[in-house]
Design an enzyme around this catalytic site. Sequence first.
Site, PDB file in Angstrom:
ATOM      1  N   TYR A 175      40.437  60.890  23.614  1.00 40.52           N
ATOM      2  CA  TYR A 175      39.126  60.380  23.196  1.00 40.52           C
ATOM      3  C   TYR A 175      38.674  60.867  21.820  1.00 40.52           C
ATOM      4  CZ  TYR A 175      38.355  57.756  27.423  1.00 40.52           C
ATOM      5  OH  TYR A 175      38.459  56.812  28.415  1.00 40.52           O
ATOM      6  N   GLU A 211      37.122  58.559  34.869  1.00 41.77           N
ATOM      7  CA  GLU A 211      38.584  58.578  34.975  1.00 41.77           C
ATOM      8  C   GLU A 211      39.084  59.830  35.684  1.00 41.77           C
ATOM      9  OE1 GLU A 211      39.765  57.911  30.921  1.00 41.77           O
ATOM     10  OE2 GLU A 211      38.734  55.969  30.902  1.00 41.77           O
ATOM     11  N   TYR A 265      46.871  45.922  40.895  1.00 37.63           N
ATOM     12  CA  TYR A 265      48.129  45.807  40.158  1.00 37.63           C
ATOM     13  C   TYR A 265      48.874  47.138  40.147  1.00 37.63           C
ATOM     14  CZ  TYR A 265      44.859  47.538  36.578  1.00 37.63           C
ATOM     15  OH  TYR A 265      43.896  48.246  35.906  1.00 37.63           O
ATOM     16  N   TYR A 267      51.217  44.604  36.473  1.00 35.53           N
ATOM     17  CA  TYR A 267      51.653  43.436  37.237  1.00 35.53           C
ATOM     18  C   TYR A 267      50.990  43.457  38.609  1.00 35.53           C
ATOM     19  CZ  TYR A 267      55.262  42.798  33.678  1.00 35.53           C
ATOM     20  OH  TYR A 267      55.916  42.597  32.483  1.00 35.53           O
ATOM     21  N   GLY A 292      49.582  29.114  37.459  1.00 33.13           N
ATOM     22  CA  GLY A 292      50.794  29.801  37.040  1.00 33.13           C
ATOM     23  C   GLY A 292      51.027  31.092  37.775  1.00 33.13           C
ATOM     24  N   VAL A 293      51.329  32.148  37.022  1.00 27.79           N
ATOM     25  CA  VAL A 293      51.606  33.447  37.636  1.00 27.79           C
ATOM     26  C   VAL A 293      50.336  34.111  38.167  1.00 27.79           C
ATOM     27  CG1 VAL A 293      51.396  34.916  35.567  1.00 27.79           C
ATOM     28  CG2 VAL A 293      53.095  35.479  37.350  1.00 27.79           C
ATOM     29  N   PRO A 333      48.044  37.905  42.616  1.00 29.21           N
ATOM     30  CA  PRO A 333      47.006  38.571  43.413  1.00 29.21           C
ATOM     31  C   PRO A 333      46.518  37.702  44.557  1.00 29.21           C
ATOM     32  CG  PRO A 333      46.091  37.867  41.314  1.00 29.21           C
ATOM     33  CD  PRO A 333      47.571  37.661  41.230  1.00 29.21           C
ATOM     34  N   GLY A 363      45.572  40.947  31.039  1.00 28.82           N
ATOM     35  CA  GLY A 363      45.445  41.460  29.688  1.00 28.82           C
ATOM     36  C   GLY A 363      43.991  41.837  29.418  1.00 28.82           C
ATOM     37  N   PRO A 364      43.637  42.088  28.162  1.00 27.41           N
ATOM     38  CA  PRO A 364      42.277  42.489  27.817  1.00 27.41           C
ATOM     39  C   PRO A 364      41.254  41.451  28.274  1.00 27.41           C
ATOM     40  CG  PRO A 364      43.749  42.833  25.959  1.00 27.41           C
ATOM     41  CD  PRO A 364      44.525  42.067  26.979  1.00 27.41           C
TER      42      PRO A 364
END
Length: 405
Positions: free
Chosen positions: A95, A137, A190, A208, A276-277, A281, A398-399
């Site tokens: 950080y 975290e 994931y 993933y 698609g993929v 989930p 992704g983001p």
Amino acid sequence: MLSPRTIELVKATVPVLAEHGPAITTRFYELMFTNHPELLNVFNHANQRQGRQPMALANAVYAAAANIDQLETIIPVVKQIAQKHRALSIKPEHYPIVGKHLLLAIKDVLGEAATDDIINAWAEAYGVIADVFIQVEKDMYKEAETQSGGWKDVRRFVVARKVEESDVITSFYLKPEDGQAIASFEPGQYLTVRVQPEGHKNTHYRHYSLSNAPSSDTYRISVKREDGNASSPAGVVSSYLHLAVHEGDIIEATAPAGDFTLKRGTSAPVLLLSGGVGLTPMTSMLHTLASEEPEREVYYIHAAQNRAMHALSSEIAALVEEHERVHSFVCYEQASDSDTCDHVGYIDAAWLASVVPAAILAEADVYFCGPVPFMKAIYQALETLQVDRSRVHYEFFGPAGSLEQ
């Protein structure tokens, strides 16, 4: 606690960040990777090239600045980002590095407009924001390590099976090399794998989605091979997994993570939509619903380019056959005469309303995932059908981005 003057100065920068945010965060990554190339072992290089990571960071910085006087309002966003940080092994010592280079980037982009007072205010504010992330975290790291079957950082897994599911998607069944128990997970979460393909000096992490129901000894990820095109290179990790990883090989992974999870313990119907993929989930959710909550009415709609690109179709068909409350519909963008599907073209509000009863749309918990254009279309369709936003849940691969048109 931040001083009133600090809060005033930071909030005053919100319009500037809105205008220059992506430029600031792009410069931030340039500076940080130049001075700390070891961090290239963590960050997704493709998302950097495509601008998705800088844009996601700009949005997070903008949200923090706009809510600096009430940071509790962005805790849900903090937790979502922190899930990925924990999966990527981001630690407290990272950080100060981020803070230093973010301030340098602000000064570089804004020039004389970034006065000493503004930089000092942002330094103070960043310290508070970083402390929030670090504490959130810390709790996540502890939970990942101390849960039953959990572990710290990465763990080695054997590829027990490798199964081709479609022309572009392959499943990998992973069992722990040590033979010990593995952590359970929530449907929708994931697994983050860490690999270092031959010829690459950096390690690469990728998230993933787990595509099976929670199991006592096996994780399954179903990975799309990103072949690339004229404007985008092939996926480093997906290509490596498809072409170079075989049954019996070892890959490393961090413990399951993610906050896009199935809400259980309710009688509400469920509507699952994937493109698609994005089915990965959803397949995990569907297996879990069928086995643990068979009394819930479930509608699952999947969109693919064509039959050859449609993964796990037999698996889904078997679930539909076995469970009378599970209903499935398939949409192909293009279909040959031999393809069987329920709709050719794209999913829109009219077609969605024609296959999902109004009573289901009025009460269902809705989950969707897939390519960004697909997600935007689904979001708009749900808006058109006036589905309550509080019951709508989605995940970006992704983001994070925006689904507003």
